[in-house]
Scaffold this motif. Structure first.
Motif, short mmCIF file in Angstrom:
data_model
loop_
_atom_site.label_atom_id
_atom_site.label_comp_id
_atom_site.label_asym_id
_atom_site.label_seq_id
_atom_site.Cartn_x
_atom_site.Cartn_y
_atom_site.Cartn_z
N VAL A 135 26.57 53.53 60.61
CA VAL A 135 27.10 54.62 59.62
C VAL A 135 26.73 54.45 58.10
CG1 VAL A 135 29.44 54.99 58.42
CG2 VAL A 135 29.12 54.44 60.84
N MET A 136 25.84 55.07 57.61
CA MET A 136 25.38 55.18 56.38
C MET A 136 25.86 56.09 55.47
SD MET A 136 21.30 54.88 58.00
CE MET A 136 20.50 54.08 56.62
N SER A 137 26.22 55.70 54.28
CA SER A 137 26.86 56.62 53.52
C SER A 137 26.25 56.56 52.08
CB SER A 137 28.26 55.97 53.41
OG SER A 137 29.27 56.77 52.70
N VAL A 138 26.69 57.70 51.17
CA VAL A 138 26.06 57.68 49.78
C VAL A 138 27.28 56.93 49.14
CG1 VAL A 138 25.70 58.94 47.78
CG2 VAL A 138 24.58 59.59 50.13
N PHE A 139 26.95 56.02 48.16
CA PHE A 139 27.91 55.17 47.71
C PHE A 139 28.07 55.52 46.07
CE2 PHE A 139 29.63 51.47 50.20
CZ PHE A 139 29.15 51.94 51.33
N THR A 140 29.06 55.81 45.42
CA THR A 140 29.54 55.76 44.00
C THR A 140 30.56 54.60 43.76
OG1 THR A 140 29.13 58.10 43.84
CG2 THR A 140 30.20 57.06 42.05
N THR A 141 30.27 53.79 42.86
CA THR A 141 31.28 52.57 42.67
C THR A 141 31.42 52.64 41.13
OG1 THR A 141 29.85 51.60 44.32
CG2 THR A 141 31.33 49.97 42.83
N ARG A 142 33.05 52.45 40.98
CA ARG A 142 33.36 52.38 39.61
C ARG A 142 34.03 50.83 39.60
NH1 ARG A 142 35.77 55.75 35.18
NH2 ARG A 142 37.48 54.05 34.28
N ILE A 143 33.46 50.38 38.59
CA ILE A 143 34.05 48.85 38.43
C ILE A 143 35.05 48.78 37.06
CG2 ILE A 143 33.50 46.33 38.63
CD1 ILE A 143 30.66 47.15 39.30
N GLU A 144 36.10 48.16 37.24
CA GLU A 144 36.81 48.03 35.91
C GLU A 144 37.19 46.33 35.74
OE1 GLU A 144 40.18 50.64 35.75
OE2 GLU A 144 39.15 52.28 36.29
N ALA A 145 37.28 45.88 34.47
CA ALA A 145 37.39 44.53 34.27
C ALA A 145 37.65 44.17 32.98
CB ALA A 145 36.01 43.66 34.94
N ASP A 146 38.06 42.99 32.68
CA ASP A 146 38.16 42.35 31.16
C ASP A 146 36.84 42.35 30.70
OD1 ASP A 146 40.04 40.68 29.53
OD2 ASP A 146 37.87 39.90 29.46
N LYS A 147 36.69 42.82 29.47
CA LYS A 147 35.48 42.99 28.73
C LYS A 147 34.77 41.73 28.43
CE LYS A 147 35.98 45.76 25.30
NZ LYS A 147 35.52 46.73 24.21
N VAL A 148 35.76 40.73 27.90
CA VAL A 148 35.08 39.40 27.48
C VAL A 148 34.75 38.63 28.72
CG1 VAL A 148 35.73 37.23 26.25
CG2 VAL A 148 36.61 39.52 25.61
N MET A 149 35.56 38.52 29.82
CA MET A 149 35.40 37.84 30.74
C MET A 149 34.09 38.20 31.65
SD MET A 149 38.77 36.24 32.20
CE MET A 149 38.24 35.52 33.69
N PHE A 150 33.99 39.48 31.92
CA PHE A 150 33.12 40.28 32.51
C PHE A 150 32.38 41.47 31.95
CE2 PHE A 150 36.81 39.07 35.38
CZ PHE A 150 36.28 38.12 36.08
N PRO A 151 31.37 40.87 30.86
CA PRO A 151 30.69 41.77 30.39
C PRO A 151 29.75 42.67 30.98
CG PRO A 151 30.05 39.67 29.57
CD PRO A 151 31.21 39.46 30.43
N ARG A 152 29.13 41.99 32.09
CA ARG A 152 28.40 42.60 32.88
C ARG A 152 29.11 43.39 34.27
NH1 ARG A 152 23.68 42.83 30.20
NH2 ARG A 152 23.16 40.68 29.48
N LEU A 153 29.02 44.49 34.64
CA LEU A 153 29.60 44.96 35.78
C LEU A 153 28.36 45.81 36.69
CD1 LEU A 153 32.49 46.69 34.06
CD2 LEU A 153 32.26 44.60 35.10
N LEU A 154 28.06 45.45 37.59
CA LEU A 154 26.71 45.69 38.27
C LEU A 154 27.08 46.20 39.76
CD1 LEU A 154 24.36 42.81 37.42
CD2 LEU A 154 24.81 44.90 36.21
N SER A 155 26.30 47.22 40.26
CA SER A 155 26.48 47.59 41.56
C SER A 155 25.20 48.40 41.92
CB SER A 155 27.55 48.52 41.87
OG SER A 155 27.82 48.62 43.26
N ASN A 156 25.02 48.78 43.09
CA ASN A 156 23.77 49.48 43.75
C ASN A 156 23.32 50.67 42.91
OD1 ASN A 156 25.81 48.64 45.86
ND2 ASN A 156 23.63 47.97 46.40
N GLY A 157 22.17 51.02 42.69
CA GLY A 157 21.69 52.33 42.26
C GLY A 157 21.50 52.37 40.73
N ASN A 158 22.03 53.56 40.31
CA ASN A 158 21.69 53.85 38.76
C ASN A 158 22.80 53.73 38.06
OD1 ASN A 158 19.04 54.11 39.31
ND2 ASN A 158 19.52 56.35 40.09
N LEU A 159 23.32 53.34 36.81
CA LEU A 159 24.20 53.40 36.16
C LEU A 159 24.53 54.65 35.53
CD1 LEU A 159 26.51 51.55 34.66
CD2 LEU A 159 24.77 51.20 32.69
#
Ligand code: LYS
Length: 868
Positions: A137-161
Motif C-alpha cells: 500500500v503506497m501513499s503520498v505523505f504530508t506530515t505536520r509536526i508540532e512541538a515545544d520550540k526549546v526541547m525540539f528545535p528540529r522537526l524532521l520528516s520525509n521529503g521536502n520542508l
C-alpha cells in the motif's frame, strides 16, 4: 506461553483498499503524543471487497470520522480497527494518542535520550496510528509536526520542508511533503535538539543536493566520514548503476537507542550512532569500513527498496539481498576487492552457514513466519546477496546492468516479488533461470562433492561434481563454478573442453545432481582451483592433500582460493591437534604447515592486508561447524597451540615487521593504510602469545602512545590475552577515558565478554553492574550478552552457567524489547549438536524461557523452533 500465529506466503492476497494520500499531524506534548491522520482511501478493485481493516497496536483511540458522513460503523479490537465504508472512495479522519516515552521496544515512535524518533520497518507504523500497514500500500505523505520550540528545535520528516513557523505557547511546527508514493514502513519522524553538519553533492544532471547529518551536540566532529561515505555512494551509484538521487534533500540522523544498524526511510535515514559516527580517536578501521558500507547500503536502498519495494515481507531479500550485493560491490570497488571478498565470505560462513545448519534455517525467501522481525537474518541478507552474485557471475556485468535497467523500467514505483527481479535478469540476458530460482525456496548450504580423475594416456583431466542435497524434497541447484587448473610449476593451464579453448580461467554451470567436465590436452596431473572467488555459497567436499593445499597457498592466482587453501590446511592441522589432545598425546605441529605459512608471510606476491587475513588461524565457529562432535574447548586449545607455534617459528620476522610498520603517522582511512595497520597489529597479537615481557611492553607502549583507536584498541586486545598488570591497567584506563561515551565504551564490554579464557559468568555479572551499562540500550546488550553468547568456550561451559545467565537475560528483555530478546535467543542454535548432560542443561534453560507469561511471539518463535 505465547499465542503465536503462523503467516504463510501462499496466503498472500492483494489489498482490498489502497491509500492514495496520507496527511498526518503529529503533536508532541510532554505527557503524550497525539496523531491525527487524514487518509484518502479507495477500494482496490483487484481485491475482494470487504470491510476496511486497519492495523493499530498500543494506540489510545480517540475518534473516527468519515468526511461527508454523519456517522460510520466501526469496530475496535486489540490490533485492528475495522470500518464499514458506504462508498468506494472516502476520507477517514482518525485521532489517536501514543506514549513514546514508555516505548522501550524501540518500534513505532519512541524516545532515544531526549530525541523522538521512529522505526517502522517492518510493522512499526501500526504503533503510531491506524493504517494499512503493509508494504504493497503506497501513499503520498504530508506530515505536520508540532512541538515545544526549546526541547525540539528540529522537526524532521520525509521529503521536502514546505512550511514551518511559530505557534503560541513557545511551540512551533514544520510541514514536510514527500512526493514519492511509499509504503508506511519508510515513514520517519525525528524531533529533538540536534546539531547539524552539512555538505552537498552535485548529481550527474547538475542538481545540488544538501546532505545533512543530525547528531547530539558534541558529536559534530564525528560526522566527516559519514558525509564522505555518502558522497562516494552517490557518485558510485551514478557511475556503476546509472542511478541518480531523486529528492532535493538527504538527511541522516544518528541515535543511540536503535534495534539494528540503520534504516533507509525516504530522504531521512535513521542510524544507530555506532554505524554513523567516527573519528580516528573514537573509531577503529573496522568501524570506519563498516560505516562506509552501511551509509552506502541505506543510500542504495533509495532505488533498490524505496523506488521499487517489496510486495510483502516474504520478499524481503528482494531489497536486502540486492542492496547487500550492491554495498559489497561498492566496498570492493573502493577498497581492496580481494580483502573485501575474503571478509564477506568469512562473515557469511560464521553467521549464515551456521544459521542454515541450525534450528532456525530458512530459505532466503521464507514460506512462513510467526514474527517477521526474526527474519532480518544473515540468510535473507548475506545469502541473498550471494544469490544475486551468482546471477552476476553467470551473465556478466554488462547484462547484469541491462537487467537492472529492465527492472526499473518494468517496476519503478511498484511493490513487487523476487520473481520480478529474476524475470528482469532473464529478459536482459536471454537466459533461463527457472531452475536457479530454487535458491529462493530451498534452505541449507548445499555440499558439492568433487572427484577428479587424471588419464595419462588420454591426456585428460575429469572433474565430477555431485550435489549432496539436504533432503529428498530438495532438487538440484543451478550454480556457477569458477575454476582454473595449475601445473606443478604453479602455472595456469589452458582449459580446453571438447576442442574449444576457454583460456586460463572459466565459469562452468552445474544443473544436475552429478555432472562431469573433461579437460583435454593435460599432460600431468594438475591441481584444481575450484569455486574461485567463492563463486557459489556451498561447502566444497574434495579430498585435497596437505601438499596440494600448501601449493595452492603459494601459487593460486585467485586470492580468495589462496586464502582458502591456507584455512583448509590450518583446519586439517587443528583437527589433528584436537585428536592428540583428546587422546592425551603431546600435540606436535606439522612442519609442512608451519613452512607453508612461514613462506606466505615472506611472500613477495601478496600485500600486507592479504597476509593479515591469510596468516590467521581459522575462527572457532568455522572449526566447530565441521566437528563431528561439538567441542569448542578442545578446538580452542588446538587453535592456541597452532597460533603459538606460528608465532614461535616466525618470532624474528614478526618483531622486525612490527617495528617497521609501527609509525606515528597521522591516521588516514584507505585500503593501503588499513592493510598496514592490520598487518602490524597481527604481528603484535602473535608476539604476545610468546609470554615475553618485552612484547608486553611493546603492546603497553602502543596502547599509551597511539593517537588512533585502531592501534590503541588492537593493543588492548593483544594485552587481553595475557595475565599481566599491563592488561589490568589498560582496561582501567580505557574505562576511565570512555565511560561516558555511548559508542566507544561498548568496545570495552565486547572485548572482555569475547575473551575465550577469562569471560566467565562472574565477569559478566560484574560488568553489568558498572555505571556505563544499561540493559535498555540494544548496543550494550549486544556488546555484553551478545558477545558472551557468541563466545563458544564460555557460553557452553559444562556446568550450564552460561545458558542460565543468557536465558535469564532473555526473559528480562522479553518484557520490554522482544526483538532484542529474540536476537539473543538465537544463541542456543547448537542445541541439536549437543549430547548428554550438556544438552539437558540447555534444554532446561530453554524451557524456563517458554514458561514465561506474556512471552512475545518473537522469542517464542525462536525458542520453540530450537527445541523442536
Ligand atoms: N532495512 C533496514 C536495513 O537497511 C533494516 C530494518 C530492520 C527492521 N527490523 O537493513
Amino acid at each position: 506461553m505465547s499465542q503465536a500465529n503462523t503467516i504463510y506466503l501462499k496466503d498472500y492476497q492483494k489489498p482490498d483498499y489502497l491509500i492514495s494520500k496520507t496527511e498526518l499531524t503529529i503533536e508532541i506534548f510532554d505527557e503524550c503524543t497525539r496523531v491525527s491522520s487524514r487518509l484518502h482511501i479507495n477500494k482496490n478493485h483487484e481485491g475482494e471487497s470487504k470491510d476496511l481493516i486497519l492495523n493499530g497496536e498500543n494506540l489510545s483511540f480517540i475518534s473516527l470520522k468519515c468526511v461527508g458522513e454523519e456517522s460510520i460503523a466501526y469496530d475496535l479490537s486489540d490490533k485492528t480497527l475495522s470500518v464499514t465504508p458506504k462508498r468506494d472512495d472516502f476520507i477517514l479522519e482518525i485521532v489517536n494518542e501514543v506514549d513514546p516515552k514508555n516505548n522501550k521496544a524501540l518500534e513505532g515512535l519512541y524516545q532515544s535520550g531526549d530525541i523522538y524518533c521512529t522505526q517502522n520497518e517492518p510493522e512499526g507504523f501500526r504503533k503510531i496510528c491506524y493504517y494499512l500497514d503493509r508494504s504493497d500500500v503506497m501513499s503520498v505523505f504530508t506530515t505536520r509536526i508540532e512541538a515545544d520550540k526549546v526541547m525540539f528545535p528540529r522537526l524532521l520528516s520525509n521529503g521536502n520542508l514546505v512550511d514551518s513557523g511559530a505557534m503560541p505557547e513557545e511551540r512551533h511546527y514544520a510541514v514536510w511533503e514527500d512526493p514519492f508514493p511509499k509504503p508506511c514502513y519508510l515513514f520517519a519522524l525525528v524531533a529533538g535538539d540536534l546539531a547539524k553538519v552539512e555538505d552537498k553533492f552535485i548529481t550527474k544532471s547538475g542538481r545540488s543536493i544538501p546532505l545533512q547529518i543530525f547528531v547530539d551536540h558534541g558529536n559534530e566532529d564525528r560526522c566527516d566520514h559519514a558525509l564522505e561515505s555518502l558522497k562516494k555512494s552517490m557518485k558510485w551509484d551514478e557511475d556503476r548503476f546509472g542511478l541518480e538521487y531523486d529528492l532535493d534533500l538527504y538527511m541522516i540522523v544518528a541515535v543511540d537507542a536503535f534495534n539494528m544498524g540503520a534504516m533507509e526511510n525516504k530522504g531521512l535515514n535513521i542510524f544507530n550512532s555506532t554505524c554513523a559516527l567516527a573519528n580516528p580517536e573514537t573509531a577503529t578501521d573496522a568501524n570506519f569500513f563498516r560505516i562506509e558500507s552501511i551509509i552506502a547500503h541505506e543510500y542504495f536502498h533509495n532505488w533498490t527498496g524505496n523506488r521499487v519495494t517489496c510486495r510483502d515481507w516474504f520478499q524481503l531479500t528482494l531489497k536486502e539481498g540486492l542492496t547487500v550485493f550492491r554495498d559489497q560491490e561498492f566496498s570492493a570497488d573502493l577498497n581492496s576487492r580481494a580483502v573485501c571478498r575474503i571478509e564477506d565470505v568469512r562473515a557469511l560462513r560464521d553467521s549464515q552457514f551456521v544459521e542454515d545448519a541450525g534450528p532456525n534455517a530458512h530459505p532466503i525467501k521464507p514460506s512462513s513466519y510467526m514474527e517477521i522481525n526474526n527474519f532480518y537474518t544473515p540468510t535473507v541478507y548475506e545469502k541473498g546477496a550471494e544469490v544475486i552474485r551468482m546471477i552476476h557471475t553467470m551473465i556478466g556485468e554488462d547484462n547484469f546492468q541491462l537487467g537492472m535497467k529492465k527492472y526499473f523500467d518494468l517496476f519503478d514505483g511498484q511493490a513487487v516479488a523476487t520473481e520480478d527481479f529474476v524475470h528482469s535478469m532473464e529478459v536482459a540476458s536471454g537466459r533461463d533461470f527457472k531452475q536457479f530460482k530454487r535458491w529462493y525456496s530451498q534452505s541449507g548450504t548445499p555440499i558439492i562433492k568433487v572427484d577428479s580423475d587424471f588419464d595419462q594416456e588420454a591426456d585428460t583431466y575429469t572433474l565430477t561434481f555431485t550435489q549432496k542435497l539436504k533432503n529428498v524434497s530438495h532438487k538440484a541447484y543451478h550454480l556457477p563454478v569458477k575454476l582454473g587448473l595449475l601445473s606443478s610449476a604453479g602455472e595456469e593451464l589452458e582449459l580446453i573442453m571438447q576442442g574449444k579453448s576457454y583460456g586460463e580461467e572459466t565459469v562452468v554451470e552445474l544443473h544436475t545432481e552429478s555432472q562431469s567436465f573433461v579437460f583435454e590436452g593435460i599432460k600431468e596431473k594438475p591441481v584444481a582451483s575450484l569455486f574461485r572467488g567463492f563463486s557459489a555459497p556451498i561447502i566444497l567436499d574434495m579430498e585435497t592433500t596437505r601438499e596440494e593445499l600448501a601449493f595452492l597457498l603459494s601459487y593460486d592466482s585467485d586470492s580468495f582460493n589462496r586464502y582458502e587453501a591456507g584455512q583448509r590446511l590450518a583446519k586439517l592441522e587443528i583437527e589433528s591437534l584436537s585428536q592428540a589432545l583428546k587422546s592425551n598425546k603431546v600435540p606436535q605441529v606439522d612442519h609442512l604447515v608451519l613452512d607453508a605459512f612461514s613462506k606466505l608471510l615472506r611472500s613477495a606476491n601478496a600485500d600486507e592486508a592479504f597476509k593479515a587475513l591469510a596468516f590467521s588461524v581459522p575462527s572457532l565457529v568455522s572449526i566447530t561447524e565441521q566437528q563431528k562432535e561439538f567441542s569448542p574447548g578442545v578446538a580452542q586449545e588446538a587453535r592456541e597451540i597452532l597460533a603459538h607455534a606460528l608465532a614461535e617459528a616466525n618470532e624474528d620476522y614478526l618483531s622486525e615487521h612490527y617495528n617497521r610498520y609501527s609509525t606515528s603517522d597521522a591516521y588516514v582511512f584507505n585500503a593501503v593504510n588499513m592493510g598496514l595497520r592490520s598487518f602490524k597489529n597481527m604481528c603484535l597479537a602473535y608476539l604476545l602469545k610468546l609470554d615475553k615481557s618485552e612484547y608486553v611492553s611493546l603492546a603497553q607502549d602502543q596502547y599509551d602512545t597511539s593517537a588512533n583507536l585502531t592501534d590503541r584498541f588492537a593493543a588492548l586486545l593483544a594485552l587481553l590475552q595475557t595475565q599481566t598488570k599491563a592488561r589490568d591497567e589498560a582496561l582501567e584506563h580505557f574505562y576511565d577515558t570512555w565511560e561516558d561515551d555511548a559508542i566507544v565504551i561498548n568496545k570495552w564490554f565486547a572485548a572482555q565478554a569475547s575473551s575465550p579464557k577469562s569471560a566467565n559468568v562472574q565477569l559478566i555479572q560484574s560488568l553489568e553492574k558498572v555505571s556505563a551499562f544499561d540493559i535498555q540500550n540494544p548496543n550494550k546488550v549486544r556488546c555484553l550478552y551478545g558477545a558472551f553468547a557468541a563466545n563458544l568456550t564460555q557460553f557452553h561451559k559444562e556446568d550450564g552457567s552460561g545458558y542460565s545467565l543468557i536465558a535469564n537475560k532473555i526473559i528480562e528483555l522479553n518484557s520490554f524489547n522482544p526483538q532484542i530478546a529474540a536476537g539473543l535467543s538465537k544463541a542456543f542454535k547448537k542445541f541439536g549438536a549437543l549430547k548428554g548432560e550438556q544438552k539437558d542443561l540447555m534444554k532446561q534453560a530453554l524451557e524456563t524461557i517458554l514458561e514465561v507469561d506474556n512471552l512475545s511471539p518473537d522469542v517464542y518463535e525462536i525458542v520453540s523452533k530450537t527445541l523442536k
